[in-house]
Design a protein around this motif. Structure first.
Motif, PDB file in Angstrom:
ATOM      1  N   VAL A  16       0.831  -1.214   0.000  1.00 57.94           N
ATOM      2  CA  VAL A  16       0.000   0.000   0.000  1.00 57.94           C
ATOM      3  C   VAL A  16       0.866   1.265   0.000  1.00 57.94           C
ATOM      4  O   VAL A  16       0.524   2.266  -0.626  1.00 57.94           O
ATOM      5  CB  VAL A  16      -0.965  -0.003   1.214  1.00 57.94           C
ATOM      6  CG1 VAL A  16      -1.746   1.291   1.308  1.00 57.94           C
ATOM      7  CG2 VAL A  16      -1.910  -1.187   1.102  1.00 57.94           C
ATOM      8  N   VAL A  17       1.994   1.211   0.706  1.00 61.92           N
ATOM      9  CA  VAL A  17       2.877   2.384   0.773  1.00 61.92           C
ATOM     10  C   VAL A  17       4.291   1.951   0.338  1.00 61.92           C
ATOM     11  O   VAL A  17       5.181   1.783   1.156  1.00 61.92           O
ATOM     12  CB  VAL A  17       2.864   3.036   2.179  1.00 61.92           C
ATOM     13  CG1 VAL A  17       1.658   3.940   2.336  1.00 61.92           C
ATOM     14  CG2 VAL A  17       2.848   1.998   3.297  1.00 61.92           C
ATOM     15  N   PRO A  18       4.463   1.794  -0.993  1.00 63.80           N
ATOM     16  CA  PRO A  18       5.709   1.199  -1.497  1.00 63.80           C
ATOM     17  C   PRO A  18       6.952   2.060  -1.292  1.00 63.80           C
ATOM     18  O   PRO A  18       8.069   1.555  -1.446  1.00 63.80           O
ATOM     19  CB  PRO A  18       5.424   0.991  -2.993  1.00 63.80           C
ATOM     20  CG  PRO A  18       4.268   1.858  -3.315  1.00 63.80           C
ATOM     21  CD  PRO A  18       3.485   2.031  -2.061  1.00 63.80           C
ATOM     22  N   SER A  19       6.793   3.314  -0.935  1.00 61.37           N
ATOM     23  CA  SER A  19       7.983   4.159  -0.774  1.00 61.37           C
ATOM     24  C   SER A  19       8.553   4.104   0.645  1.00 61.37           C
ATOM     25  O   SER A  19       9.399   4.913   1.014  1.00 61.37           O
ATOM     26  CB  SER A  19       7.651   5.608  -1.135  1.00 61.37           C
ATOM     27  OG  SER A  19       6.577   6.063  -0.347  1.00 61.37           O
ATOM     28  N   THR A  20       8.114   3.121   1.438  1.00 65.82           N
ATOM     29  CA  THR A  20       8.495   3.124   2.854  1.00 65.82           C
ATOM     30  C   THR A  20      10.001   2.933   3.075  1.00 65.82           C
ATOM     31  O   THR A  20      10.581   3.526   3.982  1.00 65.82           O
ATOM     32  CB  THR A  20       7.679   2.062   3.621  1.00 65.82           C
ATOM     33  OG1 THR A  20       6.301   2.347   3.388  1.00 65.82           O
ATOM     34  CG2 THR A  20       7.938   2.115   5.104  1.00 65.82           C
ATOM     35  N   ARG A  21      10.647   2.134   2.242  1.00 66.49           N
ATOM     36  CA  ARG A  21      12.102   1.970   2.433  1.00 66.49           C
ATOM     37  C   ARG A  21      12.820   3.311   2.206  1.00 66.49           C
ATOM     38  O   ARG A  21      13.683   3.708   3.004  1.00 66.49           O
ATOM     39  CB  ARG A  21      12.666   0.907   1.481  1.00 66.49           C
ATOM     40  CG  ARG A  21      14.165   0.667   1.696  1.00 66.49           C
ATOM     41  CD  ARG A  21      14.712  -0.376   0.741  1.00 66.49           C
ATOM     42  NE  ARG A  21      14.119  -1.689   0.921  1.00 66.49           N
ATOM     43  CZ  ARG A  21      14.519  -2.587   1.829  1.00 66.49           C
ATOM     44  NH1 ARG A  21      15.528  -2.314   2.612  1.00 66.49           N
ATOM     45  NH2 ARG A  21      13.908  -3.741   1.938  1.00 66.49           N
ATOM     46  N   ALA A  22      12.435   4.016   1.150  1.00 62.02           N
ATOM     47  CA  ALA A  22      13.051   5.325   0.873  1.00 62.02           C
ATOM     48  C   ALA A  22      12.776   6.284   2.031  1.00 62.02           C
ATOM     49  O   ALA A  22      13.647   7.070   2.441  1.00 62.02           O
ATOM     50  CB  ALA A  22      12.491   5.906  -0.425  1.00 62.02           C
ATOM     51  N   LEU A  23      11.585   6.182   2.570  1.00 62.47           N
ATOM     52  CA  LEU A  23      11.207   7.037   3.692  1.00 62.47           C
ATOM     53  C   LEU A  23      12.117   6.779   4.903  1.00 62.47           C
ATOM     54  O   LEU A  23      12.583   7.713   5.559  1.00 62.47           O
ATOM     55  CB  LEU A  23       9.738   6.752   4.009  1.00 62.47           C
ATOM     56  CG  LEU A  23       9.054   7.489   5.132  1.00 62.47           C
ATOM     57  CD1 LEU A  23       7.603   7.738   4.758  1.00 62.47           C
ATOM     58  CD2 LEU A  23       9.100   6.676   6.389  1.00 62.47           C
ATOM     59  N   ALA A  24      12.385   5.497   5.168  1.00 58.42           N
ATOM     60  CA  ALA A  24      13.248   5.151   6.310  1.00 58.42           C
ATOM     61  C   ALA A  24      14.673   5.663   6.089  1.00 58.42           C
ATOM     62  O   ALA A  24      15.299   6.218   7.000  1.00 58.42           O
ATOM     63  CB  ALA A  24      13.249   3.635   6.516  1.00 58.42           C
ATOM     64  N   VAL A  25      15.158   5.499   4.890  1.00 60.78           N
ATOM     65  CA  VAL A  25      16.533   5.948   4.576  1.00 60.78           C
ATOM     66  C   VAL A  25      16.612   7.484   4.679  1.00 60.78           C
ATOM     67  O   VAL A  25      17.533   8.039   5.294  1.00 60.78           O
ATOM     68  CB  VAL A  25      16.955   5.459   3.168  1.00 60.78           C
ATOM     69  CG1 VAL A  25      18.269   6.097   2.740  1.00 60.78           C
ATOM     70  CG2 VAL A  25      17.057   3.931   3.156  1.00 60.78           C
TER      71      VAL A  25
END
Ligand SMILES: C[S@@+](CC[C@H](N)C(=O)[O-])C[C@H]1O[C@@H](n2cnc3c(N)ncnc32)[C@H](O)[C@@H]1O
Length: 272
Positions: free
Chosen positions: A44-53
């Protein structure tokens, strides 16, 4: 979970925010349950890894700025997470080896790995506590040993307030106000959290994380909620922003901006 009820045992079957975040950052201190929850979230929120970084890099730039430009030598890091590369004490002690850091987290895994990392560092300690337990944290013997609250301190709440629910006495706003009262003039408060202006994203992630972590979660909020945390503080440039745009190291470097949800916040200074 009510503040004060700390879990002392590690349950590999129930995902935690700390271990999911570790997985997103490429760490190894997580279990199959954490990785499965991340996979579900990504649908649902595929940008979560980028968000964490982006979030972790913001923390590192912010600490470097507080130590390098504003001369801060004491840090109190609420919800510090599992140790990774360039942790707060490493960034701060790179600028001045005398810098002192207290890490606070309620995840028992953070305590185990944090203590292993910090064994040789007598200017840094990790405390197992709920970030809402202000008295317990400020009056802890390690905090008293390392932090002089008559002098300016940087208090960090980086990507943590979404982990606690609203409450007049223990919600983010109440905690921010309570902590502020214990700080010397000229101290700093760094605060950012997950926000979305899309009500469907807020609802989905809040419900998903609450269920996945068995209630160890707060909620995704809106930018206007974060603005409230900074009442009465002088906000450092560039203000309250999506954190990858906070004093980026390189203006021309492409940054992966997240879309569905963002980490939003900045740094405020108590009046001197
Ligand atoms: C997304 S991670 C952020 C880690 C770190 N602050 C950073 O930005 O890189 C959230 C952290 O807050 C911790 N946390 C969540 N609720 C907490 C609470 N009530 N008290 C203390 N720590 C908490 C979690 O265990 C996790 O380590």
């Amino acid at each position: 979970m009510e503040p004060g009820k700390l879990s002392t045992s590690i349950d590999a079957a129930v995902p935690t925010a700390a271990r999911m975040y570790d997985h997103y950052l490429g760490g190894k201190d997580n279990y199959a349950s954490d990785r499965a929850a991340c996979e579900e979230l990504d649908k649902v929120v595929p940008s979560t890894r980028a968000l964490a970084v982006n979030n972790r890099r913001f923390l590192q730039r912010a600490v470097r700025t507080l130590a390098g430009e504003y001369g801060i030598r004491q840090f109190l890091d609420h919800g510090s997470g599992l140790p990774t590369q360039n942790n707060v004490h490493q960034v701060a002690q790179d600028i001045d080896p005398e810098s002192r850091v207290i890490y606070v987290d309620n995840d028992p895994m953070v305590l185990v790995h944090g203590r292993a990392l910090l064994d040789q560092n007598d200017r840094t300690a990790v405390i197992h506590a709920d970030m809402r337990d202000t008295d317990g944290i400020f009056d802890h013997p390690d905090t008293k040993r390392l932090i002089d609250f008559s002098q300016p301190v940087a208090v960090l709440f980086n990507s943590v307030f979404h982990c606690i629910p609203d409450s007049d006495t223990d919600g983010p706003l109440a905690v921010a106000r309570r902590v502020r009262e214990r700080l010397a003039p000229g101290s700093f408060m760094l605060m950012c959290q997950l926000v979305s202006e899309d009500p469907e994203v807020r609802k989905f992630v809040t419900e998903f994380m609450d269920q996945a972590t068995q209630g160890h979660w707060g909620r995704v909020r809106q930018e206007k909620d974060v603005e409230e945390y900074f009442e009465g503080l002088e906000i450092l440039e560039p203000g309250l922003v999506e954190v990858s745009t906070w004093r980026p190291d390189n203006e021309v470097a492409p940054r992966q901006q997240t879309q569905e949800w963002i980490e939003f916040g900045g740094i405020g200074r108590l009046p001197r």
